[in-house]
Design an enzyme around this catalytic site. Structure first.
Site, short mmCIF file in Angstrom:
data_model
loop_
_atom_site.label_atom_id
_atom_site.label_comp_id
_atom_site.label_asym_id
_atom_site.label_seq_id
_atom_site.Cartn_x
_atom_site.Cartn_y
_atom_site.Cartn_z
N PRO A 1 35.01 -25.00 34.89
CA PRO A 1 33.60 -25.33 34.75
C PRO A 1 33.46 -26.73 34.16
O PRO A 1 34.19 -27.09 33.23
CB PRO A 1 33.10 -24.29 33.76
CG PRO A 1 34.17 -23.27 33.64
CD PRO A 1 35.43 -23.85 34.14
N GLU A 2 32.56 -27.49 34.70
CA GLU A 2 32.24 -28.80 34.13
C GLU A 2 30.97 -28.66 33.31
O GLU A 2 30.51 -27.55 33.07
CB GLU A 2 32.10 -29.83 35.26
CG GLU A 2 33.37 -29.88 36.12
CD GLU A 2 33.31 -30.91 37.24
OE1 GLU A 2 32.68 -31.95 37.06
OE2 GLU A 2 33.89 -30.63 38.30
N HIS A 5 43.14 -9.93 32.40
CA HIS A 5 42.93 -11.29 31.91
C HIS A 5 41.85 -11.38 30.83
O HIS A 5 41.39 -12.46 30.49
CB HIS A 5 42.58 -12.22 33.07
CG HIS A 5 43.67 -12.29 34.10
ND1 HIS A 5 44.97 -12.64 33.78
CD2 HIS A 5 43.67 -12.01 35.42
CE1 HIS A 5 45.71 -12.59 34.89
NE2 HIS A 5 44.95 -12.21 35.89
N ARG A 24 44.12 -18.13 34.37
CA ARG A 24 45.18 -19.14 34.28
C ARG A 24 45.54 -19.51 32.86
O ARG A 24 46.51 -20.22 32.64
CB ARG A 24 44.75 -20.38 35.07
CG ARG A 24 44.71 -20.10 36.56
CD ARG A 24 44.17 -21.27 37.33
NE ARG A 24 45.08 -22.39 37.33
CZ ARG A 24 44.78 -23.58 37.84
NH1 ARG A 24 43.59 -23.78 38.37
NH2 ARG A 24 45.63 -24.55 37.81
N ARG A 72 39.18 -51.67 31.65
CA ARG A 72 39.92 -50.49 32.10
C ARG A 72 40.76 -50.84 33.32
O ARG A 72 40.24 -51.29 34.32
CB ARG A 72 38.96 -49.35 32.45
CG ARG A 72 38.32 -48.75 31.25
CD ARG A 72 39.27 -47.76 30.64
NE ARG A 72 38.97 -47.55 29.22
CZ ARG A 72 39.62 -46.68 28.49
NH1 ARG A 72 40.58 -45.96 29.01
NH2 ARG A 72 39.33 -46.54 27.23
#
Length: 281
Positions: free
Chosen positions: A2-3, A94, A113, A156
DNA sequence: CTCCTGTCCTGCCGGC
DNA sequence: TGCCGGCAGGACAGGA
């Protein structure tokens, strides 16, 4: 994982469900997730009142009384299940953290995961924790703007795609929304970050805000392994313009699949990038 | 410092 | 149908 929009959706659900409630027992079904659990994690949570649930980047911050914060990161596949008092829940292999509240509410953290994180910090620890100490501005907050983004990109030596994935530049973005924002802003993911002009940084910051806002309104996007805290699926993935759409026609420009082969998929820093080479320069 | 690569772990999908 | 390789939204350690 999820972002930001998905994490924010979970945060809102948790805030509504837990704030004011008192934690009873905390059951840990394994020794850790990405990192081992602190030995006193469950004991330190028990008996505490939740005073509110916040968020920083992709981290959920469960504020407890006496200044402690239970920090939860969903990793790639983390889900939160809210089981109301008297509700049923079929055990899942899980389910790693099971928090029971005095009201009877159960909050279950499930993560196939196990890339997620769960740990406690106090107020001082919250400031000094490395990820928070170096994290960039919240993209939907007042501290984020075109000039701020432009300044962060200066010097950068990496691509704009990789720079936007860096939580120190701006918080909360991941692979999906970086691809989508670059597409909306018409900027190639291959451009070097330091070459992004002020006007482009402005467009990019606006695109980032817009796509996150739309995703938030849709309740967070969903791929195959994410569900809302309340169990509803999100639908924003149907609105994604490039992510996961290799070979499809670019939705916003006149290029045709015959001319360009459609949306292109490349690999950057080991992750897939989707973009339209015609529209994004 | 900064940047890049590899790795943690399981599930799922597509190809053979 | 069954098996297997590749890939998945993140973060961080370690090396260049």
């Amino acid at each position: 994982m999820p972002e930001l929009p998905e994490v924010e959706t979970v945060r809102v659900a948790l805030d509504r469900a837990m704030t004011g409630d008192v934690i009873g027992a905390v059951q840990l079904n394994r020794t850790g997730l990405r990192n081992p659990f602190a030995p006193d994690l469950a004991a330190r949570m028990a008996g505490r009142t939740v005073t509110g649930v916040g968020r920083r980047g992709k981290y959920i911050l469960v504020h407890l009384d006496r200044g402690d914060v239970f920090v939860l990161h969903l990793g790639m596949s983390g889900r939160v299940l809210l089981v109301p008092a008297g509700g049923d829940h079929a055990d899942d292999r899980h389910d790693h953290i099971d928090i029971s509240f005095q009201s009877g509410l159960r909050v279950i953290y499930n993560d196939a995961r196990r890339f997620g994180m769960a740990f406690m910090l106090d107020e001082a620890g919250l400031k000094s924790y490395p990820a928070f100490a170096t994290m960039g501005p919240e993209p939907l907050g007042n501290a984020f703007s075109g000039p701020v983004l432009a300044a962060a990109l200066q010097g950068r030596k990496t691509t704009i795609k990789n720079a936007l994935m860096d939580q120190r530049i701006v918080a909360g973005l991941g692979n999906i929304y970086v691809c989508e924002a670059l597409y909306d802003a018409g900027i190639s993911p291959l451009r070097m970050a330091a070459t992004i002009r002020k006007t482009e940084a402005e467009a990019l910051s606006n695109a980032i805000r817009a796509v996150l806002t739309r995703a938030l309104a849709a309740g967070g996007s969903t791929l195959r392994d994410y569900r809302h805290a309340n169990g509803d699926l999100g639908y924003f993935q149907q609105q994604l313009k490039v992510y996961g759409r290799e070979g499809a026609p670019c939705p916003d420009c006149v290029c045709t699949v015959e001319q360009t082969g459609g949306i292109r998929r490349i690999s950057q820093a080991g992750r897939s990038t989707f973009y339209c080479p015609q529209r994004q320069k």
